[in-house]
Design a protein around this motif. Sequence first.
Motif, PDB file in Angstrom:
ATOM      1  N   THR A 380       0.594  -1.267   0.043  1.00 58.31           N
ATOM      2  CA  THR A 380       0.249   0.016  -0.125  1.00 58.31           C
ATOM      3  C   THR A 380       0.768   1.356   0.172  1.00 58.31           C
ATOM      4  O   THR A 380       0.496   2.433  -0.307  1.00 58.31           O
ATOM      5  N   ALA A 381       2.007   1.164   0.334  1.00 55.30           N
ATOM      6  CA  ALA A 381       2.936   2.275   0.500  1.00 55.30           C
ATOM      7  C   ALA A 381       3.572   2.707  -0.717  1.00 55.30           C
ATOM      8  O   ALA A 381       3.598   1.908  -1.635  1.00 55.30           O
ATOM      9  N   ASP A 382       3.532   4.038  -1.122  1.00 55.32           N
ATOM     10  CA  ASP A 382       4.051   4.537  -2.393  1.00 55.32           C
ATOM     11  C   ASP A 382       5.782   4.289  -2.503  1.00 55.32           C
ATOM     12  O   ASP A 382       6.247   4.102  -3.629  1.00 55.32           O
ATOM     13  N   LEU A 383       6.404   4.562  -1.282  1.00 55.81           N
ATOM     14  CA  LEU A 383       7.641   4.452  -1.262  1.00 55.81           C
ATOM     15  C   LEU A 383       7.873   3.423  -0.057  1.00 55.81           C
ATOM     16  O   LEU A 383       7.342   3.648   0.928  1.00 55.81           O
ATOM     17  N   ALA A 384       8.611   2.263  -0.187  1.00 54.75           N
ATOM     18  CA  ALA A 384       8.716   1.281   0.858  1.00 54.75           C
ATOM     19  C   ALA A 384      10.095   0.913   0.934  1.00 54.75           C
ATOM     20  O   ALA A 384      10.933   0.763  -0.048  1.00 54.75           O
ATOM     21  N   ILE A 385      10.527   0.784   2.278  1.00 51.85           N
ATOM     22  CA  ILE A 385      12.159   0.842   2.593  1.00 51.85           C
ATOM     23  C   ILE A 385      12.052  -0.225   3.738  1.00 51.85           C
ATOM     24  O   ILE A 385      11.126  -0.157   4.568  1.00 51.85           O
ATOM     25  N   VAL A 386      12.960  -1.271   3.666  1.00 46.60           N
ATOM     26  CA  VAL A 386      13.186  -2.050   4.748  1.00 46.60           C
ATOM     27  C   VAL A 386      14.595  -1.961   5.187  1.00 46.60           C
ATOM     28  O   VAL A 386      15.482  -1.887   4.442  1.00 46.60           O
ATOM     29  N   TYR A 387      14.945  -1.738   6.428  1.00 53.78           N
ATOM     30  CA  TYR A 387      16.307  -1.519   7.211  1.00 53.78           C
ATOM     31  C   TYR A 387      16.533  -2.849   7.885  1.00 53.78           C
ATOM     32  O   TYR A 387      15.837  -3.151   8.597  1.00 53.78           O
ATOM     33  N   LEU A 388      17.707  -3.444   7.655  1.00 52.73           N
ATOM     34  CA  LEU A 388      18.091  -4.606   8.443  1.00 52.73           C
ATOM     35  C   LEU A 388      19.573  -4.573   8.897  1.00 52.73           C
ATOM     36  O   LEU A 388      20.494  -4.141   7.884  1.00 52.73           O
ATOM     37  N   ASN A 389      19.832  -4.506  10.252  1.00 53.62           N
ATOM     38  CA  ASN A 389      21.437  -4.555  10.601  1.00 53.62           C
ATOM     39  C   ASN A 389      22.193  -5.641   9.770  1.00 53.62           C
ATOM     40  O   ASN A 389      21.748  -6.990   9.886  1.00 53.62           O
ATOM     41  N   LYS A 390      23.302  -5.325   9.136  1.00 54.53           N
ATOM     42  CA  LYS A 390      23.894  -6.227   8.349  1.00 54.53           C
ATOM     43  C   LYS A 390      24.429  -7.593   9.238  1.00 54.53           C
ATOM     44  O   LYS A 390      24.577  -8.518   8.607  1.00 54.53           O
ATOM     45  N   GLU A 391      24.645  -7.129  10.328  1.00 56.17           N
ATOM     46  CA  GLU A 391      25.036  -8.380  11.360  1.00 56.17           C
ATOM     47  C   GLU A 391      23.850  -9.340  11.725  1.00 56.17           C
ATOM     48  O   GLU A 391      24.486 -10.395  12.087  1.00 56.17           O
ATOM     49  N   HIS A 392      22.842  -8.884  11.393  1.00 54.44           N
ATOM     50  CA  HIS A 392      21.671  -9.810  11.555  1.00 54.44           C
ATOM     51  C   HIS A 392      21.041 -10.587  10.247  1.00 54.44           C
ATOM     52  O   HIS A 392      20.298 -11.392  10.090  1.00 54.44           O
TER      53      HIS A 392
END
Length: 463
Positions: A380-392
Motif C-alpha cells: 500500500t505504500a508509495d515508497l517502501a524501505i526495509v532496514y536490516l542490520n547487516k550483522e543480523h
Amino acid sequence: MPKAIHFISIGGSAMHNLAIALQQQGYTVTGSDNEIYNPSQSRLQQHGLLPSKIGWFPEKIHPELTAVIVGMHAHKDNPELVKALELGLPVYSYPEFIYYLSQQKQRVVIAGSHGKTIITAMILHALKFHNRNFDYWIGDQIDGFDSTVKITTDTDGSAAPIIIIEADEYASSPIDSRPKFLHYQPHIALISGIAWEHVSTYPTWDEYVDQFESLAEAMPKAGILIFDESDDMLDVIGQKERKDITKIPYEAHPNKVVNDQTQLITKQSSKISVQLFGEHNMKNIAGAMAVCDRIGITEDQFYEAIPSFTGIPQRLEKIVEEDSKIIYLDLAQSPTTVAAVVEAVKHQHPSKKLMALLELSTINNPNKSFLEQYKNTLDTADLAIVYLNKEHLIISNQTSSIKLIDVLSFFDKEDLQVFTNLSDLHAYLLNQRDAAQIFLLMSTGKIDGIDIREIAEKLISAD
C-alpha cells in the motif's frame, strides 16, 4: 494476607510497577536485580525501593517473608529463588499474585496477538472518564495514569470491585512455563486476534493457537467470551461447545474518513470524531465497547469518552506534523501489524504520497517460514524501505540462513529499497524526503542506537 514481599528481578517493567503499587497498599517490599535501567531505576529510587547493590543476595531471603515474586528476567538457578524454594516460601509469578489479590473482584482479561494494549487503554479511559472505581494492569504507560498497575486491597469498603488486565501468552516465570493469561480465570475475556508472532516461544502455528484455546476452555462457568468475528481462528474458539459461556462476536465499528479525520457512525447515524484510525483500530474500538457494555458503561457513555482518547505511545503515534508533512511512529514488527498500519495510514491520507520504513528484526523472527509472511505487507505504500542490520543478515537456524536476496523476495514489492548500512539509509531518506508527504516509521524506537525521532526530525527539516 502476605505483608512482607521480596521481588526477584524488581527492575523489570511489570515487576517494578507492581512493587510500587504493593508498597502503596501497605506492604513491606524489598527486591533484587542484576541490572536496572530507567525508567525503572528512577521510579524505584523515588519510592525508596531501589536496591542498594546490584546483584543477587540469598541473605535477603528469610523465613519472615510471606511471599516471593519472581520475574522472567531471573533464571531457574537464581540463588535467591533457590533459597526461597528451599525454605518453602510461597513463590509467585506476578500474574499469579495479581490473581491472588483479585479473587474477590470481577476480572476482565484482554488478550490477543495484537490490539490488546490499546483496547485495555480505551476501557481504562472510559472508566476513568466516568469516575468509576477500578483496578488495572496494562503493559505500557498511558496518558492519564501514573502507573501501569493499580491494585487496591484494603478492607474498609473502598477496594475496587473490578480489575481490567492486559494479559499476554508469554511464560509466567522461570519455573512456570504456562502463559500468563491462564492464571487470571477471567469472568470476561476478550481475544482480539491470533497471528503467529512469537516464533522463538511457539515454534509452530498449532502450538501458538493452543494457548488461546486453553484460555477459552479454562473460563469459569457463566463467563463471557468476546472475540473478533472476522478472525477465522477466533470464530472457531468462540463457537466451541460450552453452553455456560456467553459468546459475543464483534466487527469493525462503522466509520468514514472525512478530510483526513475518522468519524464513528453510531446506530442513530450520529458522527463521533475520534483520534484513532484504521480498520484494525475500528475493531479495537468495537471490542472495547463490547467489554464496556458488560461492565456498566453504556454506548452513549462510551461515545462521550472516546473522542478524548489520544491512543498510546508508538502505536500510530503522530510524532511530527509540520509544513504539510506528517510522521507516524509504530512498533509494528509482525507481518499482520505491518500490513494493518500501512493500510491504515494510506486509507487515512488517500491523496498523499506515503513513505513507509520498516526496521526488520531477524533476531525476533528467526526463520524463513515466518519471514515469508511479510509478502505484500508493504504494497500500500508509495515508497517502501526495509532496514536490516547487516550483522543480523546471516541468522543460523535448523534449515537455512537469511540472506539479502531473501529479504527482497519476502516482501515481493516492486521498487522496494533494502538497506543494511545506517549511513546509506540516512542518505536515501534525506534525498527522498520531498517525495512523500506522509511518513510511517515502523521501529522499536532505536535503529542501531539512533533514536527514530532524530530520523523523523531530519525528514521534516529543510537543512
